[in-house]
Design an enzyme around this catalytic site. Structure first.
Site, PDB file in Angstrom:
ATOM      1  N   ASP A  32       0.824  -1.215   0.000  1.00 29.09           N
ATOM      2  CA  ASP A  32       0.000   0.000   0.000  1.00 29.09           C
ATOM      3  C   ASP A  32       0.858   1.265   0.000  1.00 29.09           C
ATOM      4  OD1 ASP A  32       0.935  -0.521   2.569  1.00 29.09           O
ATOM      5  OD2 ASP A  32      -1.039  -0.854   3.422  1.00 29.09           O
ATOM      6  N   ASP A  57      -7.767  -2.306  14.185  1.00 32.38           N
ATOM      7  CA  ASP A  57      -9.158  -2.507  13.765  1.00 32.38           C
ATOM      8  C   ASP A  57      -9.315  -3.699  12.819  1.00 32.38           C
ATOM      9  OD1 ASP A  57      -7.988  -1.559  11.445  1.00 32.38           O
ATOM     10  OD2 ASP A  57      -9.261   0.210  11.236  1.00 32.38           O
ATOM     11  N   HIS A  92      -7.531  -4.282  10.038  1.00 27.68           N
ATOM     12  CA  HIS A  92      -7.188  -4.094   8.628  1.00 27.68           C
ATOM     13  C   HIS A  92      -5.923  -4.861   8.243  1.00 27.68           C
ATOM     14  CE1 HIS A  92      -4.771  -0.248   9.774  1.00 27.68           C
ATOM     15  NE2 HIS A  92      -3.889  -1.123   9.361  1.00 27.68           N
ATOM     16  N   GLU A  97      -9.718  -1.308   5.310  1.00 29.28           N
ATOM     17  CA  GLU A  97     -10.345  -1.010   6.599  1.00 29.28           C
ATOM     18  C   GLU A  97     -11.626  -1.839   6.754  1.00 29.28           C
ATOM     19  OE1 GLU A  97      -8.683   0.507   8.638  1.00 29.28           O
ATOM     20  OE2 GLU A  97      -7.763   2.352   7.923  1.00 29.28           O
TER      21      GLU A  97
HETATM   22  C1  F6R Z   1       1.458  -1.455   6.100  1.00 33.57           C
HETATM   23  C2  F6R Z   1       0.119  -2.033   6.192  1.00 33.57           C
HETATM   24  C3  F6R Z   1      -0.682  -1.996   7.441  1.00 33.57           C
HETATM   25  C4  F6R Z   1       0.139  -2.334   8.696  1.00 33.57           C
HETATM   26  C5  F6R Z   1      -0.748  -2.265   9.927  1.00 33.57           C
HETATM   27  C6  F6R Z   1       0.016  -2.585  11.201  1.00 33.57           C
HETATM   28  O1  F6R Z   1       1.986  -1.587   4.805  1.00 33.57           O
HETATM   29  O2  F6R Z   1      -0.345  -2.507   5.217  1.00 33.57           O
HETATM   30  O3  F6R Z   1      -1.740  -2.914   7.324  1.00 33.57           O
HETATM   31  O4  F6R Z   1       0.674  -3.603   8.541  1.00 33.57           O
HETATM   32  O5  F6R Z   1      -1.296  -0.988  10.032  1.00 33.57           O
HETATM   33  O6  F6R Z   1       1.000  -1.632  11.403  1.00 33.57           O
HETATM   34  P1  F6R Z   1       2.130  -1.859  12.509  1.00 33.57           P
HETATM   35  O7  F6R Z   1       2.908  -3.040  12.057  1.00 33.57           O
HETATM   36  O8  F6R Z   1       2.936  -0.608  12.473  1.00 33.57           O
HETATM   37  O9  F6R Z   1       1.423  -2.090  13.790  1.00 33.57           O
END
Ligand code: F6R
Length: 270
Positions: A68, A145, A147, A152
């Site tokens: 992403d 959440d 995702h 989301e």
């Molecule tokens: C990042 C991504 C997000 C993160 C998620 C967890 O490329 O796709 O889904 O993996 O927000 O983030 P962290 O690892 O920082 O807790």
């Protein structure tokens, strides 16, 4: 059902990923890696970089596709995922930057109003993944959440790469990368869809800390639902979820997961 591996430390989780991907690259030098940003995969990239160096593995042909990107940030912004993937993956592993792609690369900070350009970027990214032969191992973190990527709650479980609006919670969670100022966190992103992610041949999701416990409970032991996009991993034939004790704290069947992993034949790998 995914395989659940409960570890003591992030380093232990990283070592499991590192071994798996290093062996993949040895067997398939032009392996296609699915890459994530955020905190969760950092120990895994570090472990992989360590093994690559120690075992002199040739990574010059390895290809990569990130999950992403924020919309509206120029590529050279330090918090763009283009910059982040370069810093945390391409550089430490010694990958060829020309072989590593991030969904927003063609947009380079294009404003949200540039509808035609932005709408075309998603399908083009999915086509590029397909043309590369698909992703071999996709690393994933999970949002508080539920995702994955930036899908989301409410995201279609069949979605391809497209533009999404970030949830307020995600912007709050990610403000730590933007001087703790939520106003600097972009409101939109472009992300691989759940359908895109499910096409990868192997998914490895990493989650650490009590803040992830509820999302992991819903992902692993809840129903498959768009309200917890990560629960779509239940539909994947080869998904591995590596978590620490805190992230596993709400799981009802932890003893079984531990037992199953402890008795797994070594030849199976992950
Ligand atoms: C990042 C991504 C997000 C993160 C998620 C967890 O490329 O796709 O889904 O993996 O927000 O983030 P962290 O690892 O920082 O807790």
């Amino acid at each position: 059902m995914a395989e659940i591996i409960i570890v003591k430390t992030e380093a232990e989780a990283g070592a499991i990923y590192g071994r798996c991907v290093a062996d993949l690259i040895k067997a398939k030098p032009d392996a296609v890696l699915g890459l994530a940003t955020g905190s969760s995969p950092l120990a895994a990239y570090q472990a992989l970089a360590g093994i690559v160096k120690e075992e002199h593995i040739d990574v010059s042909q390895v290809r990569g596709f990130a999950l992403d990107e924020y919309l509206g940030l120029p590529l050279d912004h330090p918090e763009s995922y283009h910059s982040t993937i370069y810093r945390t993956v391409v550089e430490p592993l010694g990958l060829d930057p020309a072989k590593v792609h991030v969904p927003g690369d063609v947009l380079n900070g294009a404003p949200l109003e540039d509808g035609d350009k932005i709408a075309a970027a998603g399908p083009a990214y999915d086509a590029a993944i397909e043309a590369a032969g698909g992703i071999d191992v996709q690393i994933l973190g999970i949002g508080t959440d539920g995702h994955v990527g930036f899908n989301e709650p409410g995201s279609s479980l069949a979605s391809g790469t497209r533009v999404k609006t970030l949830a307020e919670q995600t912007r709050i969670d990610n403000a730590r990368f933007f001087d703790d100022d939520i106003d600097q966190v972009p409101t939109h992103c472009i992300t691989q869809g759940i359908g895109t992610i499910l096409k990868a041949r192997h998914l490895v999701l990493l989650a650490f800390g009590a803040g992830k416990a509820e999302a992991i409970e819903e992902t692993v032991e809840g129903g498959v639902s768009a309200f917890c996009p990560a629960s779509a991993l239940q539909l994947h034939p080869h998904a591995t979820i590596i978590i620490d004790e805190e992230a596993a704290s709400r799981l009802r069947h932890k003893d079984y997961y531990r037992y199953a992993y402890a008795h797994k034949p070594a030849w199976q790998g992950i």
